[in-house]
Design an enzyme around this catalytic site. Structure first.
Site, PDB file in Angstrom:
ATOM      1  N   ARG A 141       0.513  -0.753   0.023  1.00 26.71           N
ATOM      2  CA  ARG A 141       0.049   0.197   0.411  1.00 26.71           C
ATOM      3  C   ARG A 141       0.516   1.176  -0.152  1.00 26.71           C
ATOM      4  O   ARG A 141       0.482   1.856  -0.578  1.00 26.71           O
ATOM      5  CB  ARG A 141      -1.116   0.043   1.159  1.00 26.71           C
ATOM      6  CG  ARG A 141      -1.999   1.361   1.122  1.00 26.71           C
ATOM      7  CD  ARG A 141      -2.175   1.440   2.857  1.00 26.71           C
ATOM      8  NE  ARG A 141      -3.391   2.444   2.958  1.00 26.71           N
ATOM      9  CZ  ARG A 141      -2.495   3.414   3.850  1.00 26.71           C
ATOM     10  NH1 ARG A 141      -1.311   3.065   4.306  1.00 26.71           N
ATOM     11  NH2 ARG A 141      -3.303   4.476   4.210  1.00 26.71           N
TER      12      ARG A 141
ATOM     13  N   ASP B 229     -19.788   5.282   9.944  1.00 24.09           N
ATOM     14  CA  ASP B 229     -20.739   5.821  11.001  1.00 24.09           C
ATOM     15  C   ASP B 229     -20.669   7.887  10.373  1.00 24.09           C
ATOM     16  O   ASP B 229     -19.850   8.493  10.103  1.00 24.09           O
ATOM     17  CB  ASP B 229     -19.625   5.709  12.800  1.00 24.09           C
ATOM     18  CG  ASP B 229     -19.790   7.071  13.717  1.00 24.09           C
ATOM     19  OD1 ASP B 229     -20.987   7.058  13.842  1.00 24.09           O
ATOM     20  OD2 ASP B 229     -19.652   7.171  13.963  1.00 24.09           O
TER      21      ASP B 229
ATOM     22  N   GLN C 288     -17.782   8.251   0.750  1.00 24.31           N
ATOM     23  CA  GLN C 288     -17.142   8.955   1.537  1.00 24.31           C
ATOM     24  C   GLN C 288     -17.932  10.038   1.350  1.00 24.31           C
ATOM     25  O   GLN C 288     -18.262  10.591   2.513  1.00 24.31           O
ATOM     26  CB  GLN C 288     -15.538   8.839   2.375  1.00 24.31           C
ATOM     27  CG  GLN C 288     -15.561   7.001   2.483  1.00 24.31           C
ATOM     28  CD  GLN C 288     -13.800   7.003   2.555  1.00 24.31           C
ATOM     29  OE1 GLN C 288     -13.075   8.168   2.679  1.00 24.31           O
ATOM     30  NE2 GLN C 288     -13.486   5.702   2.728  1.00 24.31           N
TER      31      GLN C 288
ATOM     32  N   SER D 252     -17.306  -4.433   8.448  1.00 20.13           N
ATOM     33  CA  SER D 252     -17.485  -3.294   9.629  1.00 20.13           C
ATOM     34  C   SER D 252     -15.767  -2.767  10.268  1.00 20.13           C
ATOM     35  O   SER D 252     -15.909  -3.842  10.262  1.00 20.13           O
ATOM     36  CB  SER D 252     -18.605  -3.448  11.260  1.00 20.13           C
ATOM     37  OG  SER D 252     -18.681  -2.187  11.469  1.00 20.13           O
ATOM     38  N   ASN D 253     -16.019  -1.859   9.568  1.00 22.41           N
ATOM     39  CA  ASN D 253     -15.031  -1.142   9.888  1.00 22.41           C
ATOM     40  C   ASN D 253     -14.317  -0.547  11.395  1.00 22.41           C
ATOM     41  O   ASN D 253     -14.135   0.138  11.355  1.00 22.41           O
ATOM     42  CB  ASN D 253     -14.034  -0.500   9.133  1.00 22.41           C
ATOM     43  CG  ASN D 253     -12.519   0.080   9.199  1.00 22.41           C
ATOM     44  OD1 ASN D 253     -11.773  -0.759   9.510  1.00 22.41           O
ATOM     45  ND2 ASN D 253     -11.785   1.349   8.209  1.00 22.41           N
TER      46      ASN D 253
ATOM     47  N   SER E  25     -11.107   1.891  12.856  1.00 20.40           N
ATOM     48  CA  SER E  25     -11.104   2.746  12.906  1.00 20.40           C
ATOM     49  C   SER E  25     -11.410   3.416  13.921  1.00 20.40           C
ATOM     50  O   SER E  25     -11.008   4.431  13.999  1.00 20.40           O
ATOM     51  CB  SER E  25     -11.786   3.188  11.440  1.00 20.40           C
ATOM     52  OG  SER E  25     -12.847   3.224  11.265  1.00 20.40           O
TER      53      SER E  25
ATOM     54  N   GLY F 285     -10.675  -4.917  13.588  1.00 18.68           N
ATOM     55  CA  GLY F 285     -10.476  -5.197  14.266  1.00 18.68           C
ATOM     56  C   GLY F 285      -9.048  -3.551  14.171  1.00 18.68           C
ATOM     57  O   GLY F 285      -8.967  -3.815  12.975  1.00 18.68           O
TER      58      GLY F 285
ATOM     59  N   ILE G 240      -5.199  -1.894  13.582  1.00 12.13           N
ATOM     60  CA  ILE G 240      -3.918  -2.560  12.906  1.00 12.13           C
ATOM     61  C   ILE G 240      -3.426  -2.125  14.038  1.00 12.13           C
ATOM     62  O   ILE G 240      -2.854  -0.627  14.221  1.00 12.13           O
ATOM     63  CB  ILE G 240      -3.811  -1.604  11.652  1.00 12.13           C
ATOM     64  CG1 ILE G 240      -5.112  -2.339  10.489  1.00 12.13           C
ATOM     65  CG2 ILE G 240      -2.707  -2.788  11.312  1.00 12.13           C
ATOM     66  CD1 ILE G 240      -4.756  -2.240   8.908  1.00 12.13           C
TER      67      ILE G 240
ATOM     68  N   HIS H  99     -26.544 -18.980  10.643  1.00  5.70           N
ATOM     69  CA  HIS H  99     -25.682 -20.633  11.406  1.00  5.70           C
ATOM     70  C   HIS H  99     -27.419 -21.627  10.597  1.00  5.70           C
ATOM     71  O   HIS H  99     -26.731 -22.801  10.549  1.00  5.70           O
ATOM     72  CB  HIS H  99     -25.930 -21.028  12.817  1.00  5.70           C
ATOM     73  CG  HIS H  99     -25.001 -21.973  12.592  1.00  5.70           C
ATOM     74  ND1 HIS H  99     -24.763 -22.587  12.199  1.00  5.70           N
ATOM     75  CD2 HIS H  99     -23.915 -22.364  14.121  1.00  5.70           C
ATOM     76  CE1 HIS H  99     -23.573 -23.836  12.429  1.00  5.70           C
ATOM     77  NE2 HIS H  99     -23.566 -23.438  13.689  1.00  5.70           N
TER      78      HIS H  99
ATOM     79  N   ASP I 196     -22.573 -23.563   7.998  1.00  9.10           N
ATOM     80  CA  ASP I 196     -21.603 -24.266   9.062  1.00  9.10           C
ATOM     81  C   ASP I 196     -20.513 -23.810   9.717  1.00  9.10           C
ATOM     82  O   ASP I 196     -19.395 -22.733   8.571  1.00  9.10           O
ATOM     83  CB  ASP I 196     -21.342 -25.493   8.575  1.00  9.10           C
ATOM     84  CG  ASP I 196     -20.525 -25.985   7.148  1.00  9.10           C
ATOM     85  OD1 ASP I 196     -19.464 -25.339   7.057  1.00  9.10           O
ATOM     86  OD2 ASP I 196     -21.445 -26.455   6.619  1.00  9.10           O
TER      87      ASP I 196
END
Length: 491
Positions: A300, A358, A387, A408-409, A412, A433, A435, A461, A465
């Site tokens: 990146r 958000d 965004q 879902s980030n 951040s 989660g 980094i 579920h 499975d």
């Protein structure tokens, strides 16, 4: 015998008549000769008396502009902002107001040329579909269209405000689609609609353009909103003198009132209640793991400058989304939906991957459509666009519906592990989660610095499975830990 002169005239003729010296005007459009008033003859019952009357004509007719059905079963919306006020002059396609449903924000545009004579709602009021939104005094309206609008029933479908008469046939399209066609000099009669009842969609216009020009166009262009250049999103420049403190944005101090407050649920908060109530019916299966993003972080960093030269901010999320799409090709059950009777599974052809976001309006989940056909750069550009729209509250129904898989980030904001809740009718969701730079052992047993991220998956579920979720996660993890491996499956 003195008598009142009888005339039926237009407003312009009556205006000249008022100024004539031999006439004096009375109220309610009645005009009587002055010599008649001076002589004061007696009028008997049954004697013929006729007065001027101002007959309504097409010019100056006040029309009730009703709130049409904006789809998705929405029956009421909240008025968020008015772009006009009483007395303002509007033209066709001019923005009148912005309304927010429990699924999206929509800008309502005018169908007529005229003057706003009445607003039926204030900001934050609840407007009902099919009820008047504003009154517009039209400057000139065709008689046929006038009668149709005055007598039309409350809107219950997309048909109102979306029709166009072309060569004796009714063509259905939203104002945004008509405007897009007008800007590109396209006749709607030449476009084949693929929507319900032959409705012309934005995609139909874009496909028509691509056939004419041979260009590949995005599905959801928004030329009105251009993402700010990369330098506008970077941190403020540091002062040359390092001894000088950097000014931080002021934080508003909370005010304690000491009083309870009750307010109705509106907009996206109301949608969250419905969605989460439906999600309670789904038995969730959870799975967690950690990902080593060290190689991805290096890649990146190398690509960031290239993306910025194209005006796109490159984050980690495009890689996460593309890796998920590659994984869904191997495990399509995760990109499916289960019907209400739990008898049939629908495998979605498109990978419309949603990103929980958000915003000031609350939690929203816009989605990147057809990820299986996009490059990482295309995904990054689309994320920048979403965004920008989300920050300004301009995300529409097209961006907020039709998702097939969600990420879902939450990292951040903070945190490592989560327990994400599935968004029906989807069957899987992942939460990422933050980094962190943590010590880990390499292949030689040496302690090295590694970029570690935790992921938490939830799956339905009833049809998925644990082994399937685990294998998908392992494949997704392999793509991210060794980014070069993604090249093997890219098309």
């Amino acid at each position: 015998m003195a008598a009142v002169t009888v005339l039926r005239c237009s407003g312009r003729f009556m205006g000249r008549l008022i100024c004539a010296p031999q006439y004096r005007s009375c109220t309610r459009g009645r005009f009587i000769r002055s010599d008649y008033i001076l002589n004061k003859p007696s009028l008997k019952i049954g004697q013929q008396r006729r007065f001027f009357r101002n007959t309504p004509v097409a010019a100056g007719q006040v029309l009730q502009f009703k709130l049409s059905d904006i789809g998705e079963g929405i029956t009421e919306v909240t008025v968020k902002e008015w772009y006009v006020k009483e007395g303002d002059t509007v033209s066709q396609f001019d923005s009148i107001c912005e309304v927010q449903s429990d699924k999206a924000s929509v800008t309502i545009t005018s169908r007529y040329d005229g003057v706003i004579s009445k607003l039926y709602y204030n900001v934050d009021d609840t407007a009902i579909v099919g009820k008047p939104l504003v009154d517009i005094e039209t400057e000139a309206v065709k008689v046929g269209a006038l009668e149709e609008d005055v007598l039309e029933a409350p809107a219950v479908s997309h048909d109102e405000h979306t029709h166009q008469e072309i060569k004796g046939q009714k063509t259905m399209a939203t104002p945004a689609v008509r405007r897009l066609a007008m800007e590109n000099n396209i006749k709607l009669s030449e476009v084949v609609g693929t929507g319900r009842d032959g409705r012309i969609l934005k995609e139909d216009i874009l496909n028509y353009l691509s056939k004419q020009t041979g260009a590949i166009l995005p599905l959801s262009p928004t030329p009105e909103i251009v993402p700010p250049p990369p330098q506008a999103r970077t941190t403020p420049p540091q002062p040359k003198d390092k001894s000088l403190p950097v000014t931080k944005p002021a934080v508003t101090k909370p005010v304690f009132t000491g009083k309870d407050r009750t307010e109705p649920l509106k907009g996206f908060h109301k949608a969250m209640v419905k969605t989460m109530s439906a999600a309670l019916k789904i038995p969730h299966f959870g799975y967690c793991d950690e990902i080593d993003l060290t190689q991805l972080a290096q890649l990146r960093e190398e690509l960031k400058s290239m993306a910025e030269s194209r005006g796109v901010r490159l984050s980690y999320m495009p890689f996460f989304i593309k890796a998920a799409s590659l994984g869904l090709l191997h495990y399509p059950i995760l990109n499916a939906s289960l019907d209400d009777s739990c008898q049939n599974i629908t495998y979605k052809a498109s990978h419309n991957i949603g990103l929980a976001m958000d915003t000031q309006q609350g939690l929203i989940v816009p989605n990147v459509r057809n990820v299986q056909m996009l490059s990482i750069f295309d995904i990054a550009a689309e994320l920048n666009r979403l965004q920008t729209l989300g920050a300004t509250g301009q995300l529409g129904t097209n961006e907020l519906t039709g998702g097939t898989f969600t990420i879902s980030n939450i990292g951040s904001i903070g945190g490592t592990y989560a327990k994400p809740v599935i968004l029906p009718p989807e069957v899987a969701i992942g939460a990422l989660g933050k980094i962190q730079a943590l010590p880990r052992f390499n292949a030689k047993g040496e302690v090295v610095k590694a970029h570690i991220m935790n992921v938490s998956w939830s799956a339905d579920h009833r049809i998925i499975d644990g082994a399937t979720m685990c294998r998908f996660s392992n494949l997704w993890k392999s793509y991210l830990e060794n980014p070069a491996s993604m090249l093997m499956d890219l098309k």
